[in-house]
Design a protein around this motif. Structure first.
Motif, PDB file in Angstrom:
ATOM      1  N   GLU A   1       0.736  -1.226   0.169  1.00 11.30           N
ATOM      2  CA  GLU A   1      -0.020  -0.031  -0.181  1.00 11.30           C
ATOM      3  C   GLU A   1       0.944   1.224   0.132  1.00 11.30           C
ATOM      4  O   GLU A   1       0.636   2.176  -0.847  1.00 11.30           O
ATOM      5  N   GLU A   2       1.934   1.286   0.820  1.00 11.41           N
ATOM      6  CA  GLU A   2       2.611   2.336   0.827  1.00 11.41           C
ATOM      7  C   GLU A   2       3.491   2.755  -0.518  1.00 11.41           C
ATOM      8  O   GLU A   2       3.796   3.990  -0.868  1.00 11.41           O
ATOM      9  N   LEU A   3       3.830   1.725  -1.013  1.00  7.69           N
ATOM     10  CA  LEU A   3       4.618   1.621  -2.315  1.00  7.69           C
ATOM     11  C   LEU A   3       3.737   2.093  -3.318  1.00  7.69           C
ATOM     12  O   LEU A   3       4.172   3.199  -4.212  1.00  7.69           O
ATOM     13  N   ALA A   4       2.580   1.292  -3.430  1.00  5.97           N
ATOM     14  CA  ALA A   4       1.518   2.002  -4.515  1.00  5.97           C
ATOM     15  C   ALA A   4       1.262   3.589  -4.443  1.00  5.97           C
ATOM     16  O   ALA A   4       1.327   4.287  -5.238  1.00  5.97           O
TER      17      ALA A   4
ATOM     18  N   GLU B   1      -3.165  -3.542  -6.989  1.00 14.04           N
ATOM     19  CA  GLU B   1      -3.545  -4.702  -7.689  1.00 14.04           C
ATOM     20  C   GLU B   1      -2.341  -5.548  -8.239  1.00 14.04           C
ATOM     21  O   GLU B   1      -2.132  -6.579  -8.121  1.00 14.04           O
ATOM     22  N   TRP B   2      -1.698  -4.720  -9.162  1.00 10.13           N
ATOM     23  CA  TRP B   2      -0.359  -4.982  -9.934  1.00 10.13           C
ATOM     24  C   TRP B   2       0.663  -5.458  -9.088  1.00 10.13           C
ATOM     25  O   TRP B   2       1.293  -6.437  -9.148  1.00 10.13           O
ATOM     26  N   LEU B   3       0.903  -4.752  -8.113  1.00  6.38           N
ATOM     27  CA  LEU B   3       1.848  -4.974  -7.017  1.00  6.38           C
ATOM     28  C   LEU B   3       1.719  -6.462  -6.267  1.00  6.38           C
ATOM     29  O   LEU B   3       2.662  -6.981  -5.868  1.00  6.38           O
ATOM     30  N   LYS B   4       0.492  -6.661  -5.941  1.00  2.00           N
ATOM     31  CA  LYS B   4       0.194  -7.929  -5.212  1.00  2.00           C
ATOM     32  C   LYS B   4       0.168  -9.081  -6.196  1.00  2.00           C
ATOM     33  O   LYS B   4       0.078 -10.276  -5.824  1.00  2.00           O
ATOM     34  N   GLN B   5       0.349  -8.902  -7.493  1.00  2.00           N
ATOM     35  CA  GLN B   5       0.321  -9.968  -8.366  1.00  2.00           C
ATOM     36  C   GLN B   5       1.730 -10.942  -8.380  1.00  2.00           C
ATOM     37  O   GLN B   5       2.557 -10.310  -8.194  1.00  2.00           O
TER      38      GLN B   5
END
Length: 99
Positions: free
Chosen positions: A50-53, A89-93
Motif C-alpha cells: 500500500e505504501e509503495l503504491a 492490484e499489480w503490486l500484489k500479483q
C-alpha cells in the motif's frame, strides 16, 4: 531497520562489525542502527504494498503535472483519483518469469 533487512554492519548471530570490532562484545542493536542512515533503496524495500503504491502514484501525478506545464498549459487542472487501486492490484500479483 528490521531483522529482515539488517544494517551493513550486521555480521550474523546478533553481532556487529562497526568500527572493525570483530569481538563477541560488539553486539548489534537489531533496531535502527545509530551508525547507518538507511538508503532510499532500504526505505523502499521495507514499504508495504500500500505504501509503495501510494508513493509510485504520487510520483506519477507529479510527472504528469510537470509535462502539462512544459507543454504550455499551466492553467490546465489535472484531475486524479484519490488512490491507486490498479497499481496496488499489480503490486500484489506474482512476478512474471523472465526468459
Amino acid at each position: 531497520m528490521s531483522k529482515e533487512y539488517p544494517c551493513v554492519y550486521y555480521r550474523g548471530n546478533g553481532l556487529c562489525r562497526y568500527g572493525n570490532d570483530e569481538s563477541e562484545a560488539n553486539v548489534c542493536v537489531m533496531g535502527p542502527c545509530p551508525y547507518q542512515t538507511p538508503s532510499n533503496g532500504d526505505r523502499i524495500r521495507v514499504m508495504s504494498d500500500e505504501e509503495l503504491a501510494e508513493t509510485i502514484y504520487g510520483l506519477q501525478k507529479e510527472i504528469a503535472r510537470h509535462v502539462v506545464i512544459r507543454l504550455g498549459y499551466p492553467g490546465k487542472i489535472l484531475a486524479f483519483e484519490e488512490s491507486s487501486p490498479q497499481l496496488l492490484e499489480w503490486l500484489k500479483q506474482p512476478a512474471e518469469q523472465e526468459g
